[in-house]
Design an enzyme around this catalytic site. Sequence first.
Site, PDB file in Angstrom:
ATOM      1  N   PRO A  88     -37.468  32.400  -2.311  1.00 36.51           N
ATOM      2  CG  PRO A  88     -39.770  32.072  -2.521  1.00 36.51           C
ATOM      3  CD  PRO A  88     -38.531  32.290  -3.312  1.00 36.51           C
ATOM      4  CD  GLU A 115     -46.601  29.474  -9.343  1.00 36.13           C
ATOM      5  OE1 GLU A 115     -46.262  29.117  -8.212  1.00 36.13           O
ATOM      6  OE2 GLU A 115     -47.447  30.360  -9.550  1.00 36.13           O
ATOM      7  NE  ARG A 153     -25.615  50.222   4.738  1.00 35.07           N
ATOM      8  CZ  ARG A 153     -25.762  51.519   4.999  1.00 35.07           C
ATOM      9  NH1 ARG A 153     -26.160  52.356   4.065  1.00 35.07           N
ATOM     10  NH2 ARG A 153     -25.515  51.987   6.197  1.00 35.07           N
ATOM     11  CG  ASP A 168     -25.422  51.024   9.330  1.00 38.75           C
ATOM     12  OD1 ASP A 168     -25.754  52.145   9.727  1.00 38.75           O
ATOM     13  OD2 ASP A 168     -25.140  50.756   8.148  1.00 38.75           O
TER      14      ASP A 168
HETATM   15  N1  SAH Z   1     -43.726  29.584  -6.169  1.00 42.71           N
HETATM   16  C1  SAH Z   1     -42.578  30.048  -5.448  1.00 42.71           C
HETATM   17  C2  SAH Z   1     -42.513  31.554  -5.439  1.00 42.71           C
HETATM   18  C3  SAH Z   1     -42.155  32.153  -6.746  1.00 42.71           C
HETATM   19  S1  SAH Z   1     -42.079  33.867  -6.670  1.00 42.71           S
HETATM   20  C4  SAH Z   1     -42.653  29.546  -4.023  1.00 42.71           C
HETATM   21  O1  SAH Z   1     -43.741  29.371  -3.511  1.00 42.71           O
HETATM   22  O2  SAH Z   1     -41.589  29.390  -3.396  1.00 42.71           O
HETATM   23  C5  SAH Z   1     -41.223  34.265  -8.136  1.00 42.71           C
HETATM   24  C6  SAH Z   1     -39.760  34.631  -7.959  1.00 42.71           C
HETATM   25  O3  SAH Z   1     -39.676  35.758  -7.095  1.00 42.71           O
HETATM   26  C7  SAH Z   1     -38.870  33.593  -7.347  1.00 42.71           C
HETATM   27  O4  SAH Z   1     -38.409  32.677  -8.316  1.00 42.71           O
HETATM   28  C8  SAH Z   1     -37.748  34.411  -6.764  1.00 42.71           C
HETATM   29  O5  SAH Z   1     -36.739  34.696  -7.727  1.00 42.71           O
HETATM   30  C9  SAH Z   1     -38.436  35.706  -6.387  1.00 42.71           C
HETATM   31  N2  SAH Z   1     -38.751  35.781  -4.942  1.00 42.71           N
HETATM   32  C10 SAH Z   1     -39.987  35.734  -4.375  1.00 42.71           C
HETATM   33  N3  SAH Z   1     -39.919  35.855  -3.050  1.00 42.71           N
HETATM   34  C11 SAH Z   1     -38.615  35.996  -2.735  1.00 42.71           C
HETATM   35  C12 SAH Z   1     -37.894  36.157  -1.509  1.00 42.71           C
HETATM   36  N4  SAH Z   1     -38.517  36.196  -0.343  1.00 42.71           N
HETATM   37  N5  SAH Z   1     -36.550  36.272  -1.576  1.00 42.71           N
HETATM   38  C13 SAH Z   1     -35.906  36.225  -2.760  1.00 42.71           C
HETATM   39  N6  SAH Z   1     -36.520  36.071  -3.949  1.00 42.71           N
HETATM   40  C14 SAH Z   1     -37.855  35.961  -3.946  1.00 42.71           C
END
Ligand code: SAH
Length: 244
Positions: A88, A115, A153, A168
């Site tokens: 994220p 996490e 795509r 698109d």
């Molecule tokens: N504790 C972390 C979130 C972990 S979520 C934080 O607060 O940043 C668990 C996993 O989900 C992450 O390691 C990632 O691989 C995936 N993930 C969660 N949200 C994502 C997003 N918006 N984009 C890409 N991968 C995501």
Amino acid sequence: MLFDIVTIFPHFFDSSLKDGVVRRAIEADILKVRTVNLRNFTTDRHRTTDDRPFGGGEGMVMKPEPIYKALDVLKKEPPGARVILLSPRGKLLDQALAGELAQLQRLILVCGRYEGVDERIREHCVDIELSVGDYVLSGGEIAALVVIEAVSRLIPGVLGCESSAEKDSFSDGLLEFPQYTRPRVFNDWEVPEVLLSGDHAKIAKWRREQSLGLTYEHRPELLDSARLDEKDIKYLRSLGWEES
Ligand code: SAH
């Protein structure tokens, strides 16, 4: 193009790659997607991929060793891969970035869980940290699918009609115009008259103005970097748009 997905849930992808554009691209040998079970790179009896966080706190963290080993093997077969960690806090995926990734031959997607992944993996083994949006998913698997769909795509030959990706949303910095199909009247709801006129210039003008209007209404910030000509700017100003 070859995608490797490193995940503790390889079966997650079984059905999702079996339909639509991605399936056709795989069948046409333009795209190959391999799922790699992270647990195959563990050494303990329980095939452990996560552990408690140093410093305390809630949840579990994905251990570095299995991911390191998986990447070490994958990077050699064949070489030249870019490693993407879904996260994220990564760079936000957009159409322009998807287009850049579509130029590459080989991507390895690492899916986090819990996490997230031990920071040393990001530091030493990852080329690109990528986010699919400002929200938190429970794992990187859905994010990996988003990347595969958006990127594949844009690989030449994947879409039946090459030009459909060019029109698109986002491809020229604008949202797409509204689309209609038969029947002409449904529940008393009519298709805009201009689309039935057969006048291609008029239709093109209407579609462009719809694109501009929708972008102004829904995502005005996109207009700052869109490719606009004099006519577009004049039309937008008539809607109340002011350049920033
Ligand atoms: N504790 C972390 C979130 C972990 S979520 C934080 O607060 O940043 C668990 C996993 O989900 C992450 O390691 C990632 O691989 C995936 N993930 C969660 N949200 C994502 C997003 N918006 N984009 C890409 N991968 C995501």
